[in-house]
Design a protein around this motif. Structure first.
Motif, mmCIF file in Angstrom:
data_model
loop_
_atom_site.group_PDB
_atom_site.id
_atom_site.type_symbol
_atom_site.label_atom_id
_atom_site.label_comp_id
_atom_site.label_asym_id
_atom_site.label_seq_id
_atom_site.Cartn_x
_atom_site.Cartn_y
_atom_site.Cartn_z
ATOM 1 N N SER A 109 20.815 33.035 -48.362
ATOM 2 C CA SER A 109 20.315 34.255 -48.985
ATOM 3 C C SER A 109 20.073 35.294 -47.909
ATOM 4 N N GLU A 164 9.833 23.414 -41.049
ATOM 5 C CA GLU A 164 9.623 24.531 -41.981
ATOM 6 C C GLU A 164 8.907 24.098 -43.255
ATOM 7 N N LYS A 165 8.752 22.765 -43.443
ATOM 8 C CA LYS A 165 8.080 22.249 -44.641
ATOM 9 C C LYS A 165 6.867 21.410 -44.286
ATOM 10 N N PHE A 193 17.082 29.112 -46.200
ATOM 11 C CA PHE A 193 16.086 30.086 -46.651
ATOM 12 C C PHE A 193 14.690 29.705 -46.175
ATOM 13 N N SER A 194 14.325 28.414 -46.332
ATOM 14 C CA SER A 194 12.976 27.988 -45.967
ATOM 15 C C SER A 194 12.737 28.086 -44.463
ATOM 16 N N ASN A 211 21.077 24.842 -46.886
ATOM 17 C CA ASN A 211 20.304 26.037 -47.175
ATOM 18 C C ASN A 211 19.287 26.291 -46.066
ATOM 19 N N VAL A 242 12.848 14.015 -44.972
ATOM 20 C CA VAL A 242 13.767 13.665 -46.063
ATOM 21 C C VAL A 242 15.070 13.236 -45.405
ATOM 22 N N ALA A 256 12.259 31.703 -43.663
ATOM 23 C CA ALA A 256 10.951 32.126 -44.175
ATOM 24 C C ALA A 256 9.847 31.684 -43.212
ATOM 25 N N ASP A 262 18.421 38.169 -47.817
ATOM 26 C CA ASP A 262 17.283 39.079 -47.724
ATOM 27 C C ASP A 262 16.194 38.607 -46.759
#
Lengths: 268, 222
Positions: free
Chosen positions: B2, B206-207, B39-40, B37, B167, B43, B4
């Motif tokens: 993404s 990031e998590k 994104f995270s 992905n 994970v 972010a 943005d």
């Protein structure tokens, strides 16, 4: 360790599983606002989902589940906006569920930052959907949520918040979901949900002993002891609750402190 | 991916680095080779105020002062995509800090049992599948305790035992020469590794709450 403990019971050679038991607040979201159904009928407003999610992450929640119950055709758009807002601001994993019927729904939510998606009635109506999602995104992305209710002595899978009974036996259905590629099961007992009388430990233990993917217990949490019980009696991987957290009846830091006192591995 | 959450390279000026009194923080490039992905991750970097940009092609590689190799999914497939990106030689030759995350970390090893794949071989260790004999749920998913016993810049400021979010089904074997931090899931494995300027973390910083953000911040200052 003191000596009196030693004499009671031999210590296990190895911990059953070293992973921390997860505490998961669940946020029901409608039109971008958090709601919690008392027995899924009487809805009350409990605030802005992102704000609430941030507070939970600060308190030490291990994960979050968002269930979007928006009924309008705008739902997909509002779900994506919610997921993006959460992924931007929250530093713990989260699952999004509600009306995910197609691979393209899942794809857009993954790209918006969701760690997992939860499917419920779409999986019951079309079990192949589980296989397709697992093949496309990996099983770790696929949570199968199961609502169960006792009907004449048999646990049957229910849809629409417990209103529609299916012919699927809960235990069999969960086994099938696992074989098809579910990465995790979120099991809600509709008989216990909203009662605050404790989790359905006998069913949860039975299921947890037969599957080899993580099981999240849901439905019935009313006090701290219920969480201690569900972990001690069933060894599930996670426990989920909504209103007891939303209305501050249980605070996550003190809940975790109590769990730790009972030698239950938690992340503090 | 993404768009943005990413910064436009054309308007981005890397901060100065190295001078006394100034923050030694150079521009962070995320190797964008199409494996999963991010994104995270972006972010989390945004929340930490860590400047970054995507490296979409090999000509952009040298502009950066440090690198993250993200990655989810199949290690063999990720290696193939990395080869197709044309950035393998650059990654192997750089002296700047490199951080591989999850499958990005596994790429730093020489081999994975996942598809019997030959990988970058930065560290002479192997990536293996959690054995069914352990009778534990696979993928290893959730918060596990990570012990970092060696004093190092990546885990600076964190408790010696901290929970991080994992994970994964494949793990990097424990090796006293390269394991920076270990975790136990029926078997002791590398939760983090280090070889020269190369770092890897099996968990998802990031998590992983504030501890994970601290790892990213620390890496941005190495």
């Amino acid at each position: 360790m003191n000596i009196s403990n030693l004499s009671k019971e031999p210590l296990p050679v190895k911990a059953k599983a070293p992973l921390a038991k997860r505490i998961i607040p669940c946020l029901d979201v409608k039109d971008g606002r958090t709601v919690k159904g008392v027995n899924f009928v009487d809805l009350r407003d409990a605030g802005d989902p992102v704000e609430l999610a941030w507070q939970y992450s600060q308190q030490g929640a291990d994960e979050l589940v968002f269930l979007d119950i928006t009924a309008t055709h705008e739902r997909r758009k509002t779900m994506v906006e919610l997921v993006k807002a959460v992924a931007r601001q929250i530093n713990i994993p989260f699952t999004i569920g509600g009306g995910i019927n197609e691979i393209s729904d899942a794809d857009i939510l993954l790209n918006a930052g969701a760690d997992k998606i939860s499917i419920n009635s779409a999986a019951v109506r079309n079990p192949d959907f589980i296989d397709e999602l697992a093949a496309a995104f990996g099983k770790q992305f696929v949570v199968v949520a199961v609502d169960t209710k006792l009907v004449e002595g048999t646990n049957l899978v229910h849809l629409n918040g417990g209103r529609i009974a299916t012919e699927f036996e809960t235990e069999k259905w969960i086994k099938e979901a696992e074989e098809r590629g579910a990465g995790e099961i979120l099991l809600t007992s509709m008989d216990h949900d909203g009662t605050k009388a404790g989790f359905d430990n006998s069913l949860l233990k039975k299921i947890n002993d037969t599957i080899s993917i993580p099981l999240i217990a849901s439905g019935g949490a009313g006090n701290v002891q219920h969480f201690i019980d569900v972990f001690e009696k069933t060894n599930v991987d996670a426990a989920l609750a909504a209103s007891v957290f939303h209305y501050g009846e249980i605070l996550i830091p003190s809940l975790k402190e109590e769990l730790r006192k009972h030698n239950i591995e938690v992340r503090l | 991916m993404s768009g943005d959450n990413t910064q436009d390279l054309s308007t981005y000026t890397p901060p100065l680095r190295g001078s006394a009194g100034q923050e030694r923080s150079g521009a962070l490039g995320i190797i964008n080779y199409g494996a999963g992905n991010i994104f995270s991750l972006t972010a989390a970097l945004n929340r930490q105020g860590i400047p970054y940009a995507m490296i979409n092609s090999v000509d952009e590689f040298d502009k950066f002062e440090r690198y993250i190799i993200p990655g989810v999914g199949h290690a063999g497939a990720a290696m193939q995509k990395l080869e197709e990106s044309g950035m393998v030689a650059k990654i192997l030759n750089t002296k700047k800090p490199v951080l591989g995350i999850c499958v990005g970390m596994q790429l730093l090893t020489e081999f994975s049992e996942e598809g019997n794949s030959k990988l970058l071989g930065v560290a002479p260790v192997k990536t293996r599948l959690f054995s069914e004999n352990l009778k534990l749920k696979v993928p290893h998913t959730g918060w596990n305790k990570v012990s970092s016993t060696i004093d190092n810049e990546l885990f600076k400021g964190l408790d010696q035992e901290t929970h991080f979010y994992f994970v994964h089904s494949f793990f990097i074997e424990f090796n006293p020469n390269f394991t920076l931090a270990s975790a136990d899931y029926g078997i002791q494995f590398s939760a983090a590794l280090k070889k020269d300027n190369y770092y890897g973390v099996q968990f998802h910083p990031e998590k992983s709450g504030e501890a994970g953000e601290k790892i990213l911040k620390n890496f941005s200052l190495i």
